[in-house]
Design an enzyme around this catalytic site. Sequence first.
Site, PDB file in Angstrom:
ATOM      1  N   GLY A 120       0.833  -1.191   0.000  1.00  0.00           N
ATOM      2  CA  GLY A 120       0.000   0.000   0.000  1.00  0.00           C
ATOM      3  C   GLY A 120       0.865   1.235   0.000  1.00  0.00           C
ATOM      4  O   GLY A 120       2.092   1.148   0.151  1.00  0.00           O
ATOM      5  N   GLY A 121       0.257   2.364  -0.170  1.00  0.00           N
ATOM      6  CA  GLY A 121       0.986   3.625  -0.138  1.00  0.00           C
ATOM      7  C   GLY A 121       1.228   4.078   1.294  1.00  0.00           C
ATOM      8  O   GLY A 121       0.816   3.423   2.260  1.00  0.00           O
ATOM      9  N   LYS A 133      -1.857  -0.126   5.707  1.00  0.00           N
ATOM     10  CA  LYS A 133      -1.267  -1.448   5.487  1.00  0.00           C
ATOM     11  C   LYS A 133      -0.661  -2.042   6.755  1.00  0.00           C
ATOM     12  O   LYS A 133      -0.823  -3.224   7.025  1.00  0.00           O
ATOM     13  CB  LYS A 133      -0.250  -1.417   4.345  1.00  0.00           C
ATOM     14  CG  LYS A 133       0.957  -0.564   4.600  1.00  0.00           C
ATOM     15  CD  LYS A 133       1.798  -0.373   3.355  1.00  0.00           C
ATOM     16  CE  LYS A 133       2.912   0.614   3.620  1.00  0.00           C
ATOM     17  NZ  LYS A 133       2.470   1.944   4.017  1.00  0.00           N
ATOM     18  N   ALA A 178      11.402  -4.726  12.886  1.00  0.00           N
ATOM     19  CA  ALA A 178      11.356  -3.345  12.429  1.00  0.00           C
ATOM     20  C   ALA A 178      12.634  -3.020  11.666  1.00  0.00           C
ATOM     21  O   ALA A 178      13.736  -3.273  12.166  1.00  0.00           O
ATOM     22  CB  ALA A 178      11.190  -2.407  13.617  1.00  0.00           C
ATOM     23  N   HIS A 207       5.893   4.268  17.198  1.00  0.00           N
ATOM     24  CA  HIS A 207       5.585   2.895  16.775  1.00  0.00           C
ATOM     25  C   HIS A 207       5.964   1.896  17.865  1.00  0.00           C
ATOM     26  O   HIS A 207       5.213   0.959  18.148  1.00  0.00           O
ATOM     27  CB  HIS A 207       6.321   2.550  15.476  1.00  0.00           C
ATOM     28  CG  HIS A 207       5.685   3.094  14.249  1.00  0.00           C
ATOM     29  ND1 HIS A 207       4.572   2.547  13.667  1.00  0.00           N
ATOM     30  CD2 HIS A 207       6.024   4.162  13.488  1.00  0.00           C
ATOM     31  CE1 HIS A 207       4.241   3.236  12.598  1.00  0.00           C
ATOM     32  NE2 HIS A 207       5.109   4.232  12.462  1.00  0.00           N
ATOM     33  N   ARG A 228       3.115  -0.620  19.877  1.00  0.00           N
ATOM     34  CA  ARG A 228       3.087  -2.079  19.761  1.00  0.00           C
ATOM     35  C   ARG A 228       3.684  -2.805  20.963  1.00  0.00           C
ATOM     36  O   ARG A 228       3.657  -4.033  21.008  1.00  0.00           O
ATOM     37  CB  ARG A 228       3.783  -2.514  18.480  1.00  0.00           C
ATOM     38  CG  ARG A 228       5.260  -2.273  18.440  1.00  0.00           C
ATOM     39  CD  ARG A 228       5.886  -2.799  17.161  1.00  0.00           C
ATOM     40  NE  ARG A 228       7.300  -2.507  17.157  1.00  0.00           N
ATOM     41  CZ  ARG A 228       7.892  -1.570  16.444  1.00  0.00           C
ATOM     42  NH1 ARG A 228       7.174  -0.819  15.650  1.00  0.00           N
ATOM     43  NH2 ARG A 228       9.185  -1.396  16.520  1.00  0.00           N
ATOM     44  N   ASP A 235       8.217  -5.027   9.052  1.00  0.00           N
ATOM     45  CA  ASP A 235       7.749  -3.698   8.648  1.00  0.00           C
ATOM     46  C   ASP A 235       8.944  -2.755   8.590  1.00  0.00           C
ATOM     47  O   ASP A 235       9.496  -2.417   9.626  1.00  0.00           O
ATOM     48  CB  ASP A 235       6.710  -3.189   9.645  1.00  0.00           C
ATOM     49  CG  ASP A 235       5.963  -1.955   9.162  1.00  0.00           C
ATOM     50  OD1 ASP A 235       6.114  -1.590   7.983  1.00  0.00           O
ATOM     51  OD2 ASP A 235       5.232  -1.373   9.964  1.00  0.00           O
TER      52      ASP A 235
END
Length: 174
Positions: free
Chosen positions: A9-10, A15, A34, A50, A54, A84
Amino acid sequence: MIRHSLILGGAKSGKTGFAEGLALKGNKKPLYVATGRAFDEEMKLRISAHQQARADHFDTVEQPINMISALERARGKYDRVLVDCLTLWITNLMMADYDVDESVEALAHWLSTNDDLMVIMVSNEVGQGVIPDNKMAREFVDHAGIAHQELARLCQNVVFVTAGIAQNLKGDLA
């Protein structure tokens, strides 16, 4: 059989949120690999946000370059891993002067020969915009596009996320 997934996805498409939801459907706490690096203050703040978001749901490993090493260490300890993101990984490889195509091939080979660990990979689709005006940016778009094609071929699920809406390109996750 474990099913690997590629979520595309952008920027700010939703996403990562979709991929996190998928990863959290497992029986155990998943591992979050990560790939981001903080080269400036704004990126440091993004990474910190982030990490905090998480922390309660994922174990995290920061691995900007050696993806296979992170995946190998996860085997036997986790049933699923969220990576990610691949485009930051490709950027890191390029900046460190690694052979990107060889690294993607190695990752694809590892994924195709290891089905005891579900790997969910997030990546930015960067090939739908204008052609970049400099050589390095064009090489990046080429590397990302080739990586997406190779990984999409071997993944059982490929999802494209736009405006928070997941669309199945392959498989049935959305």
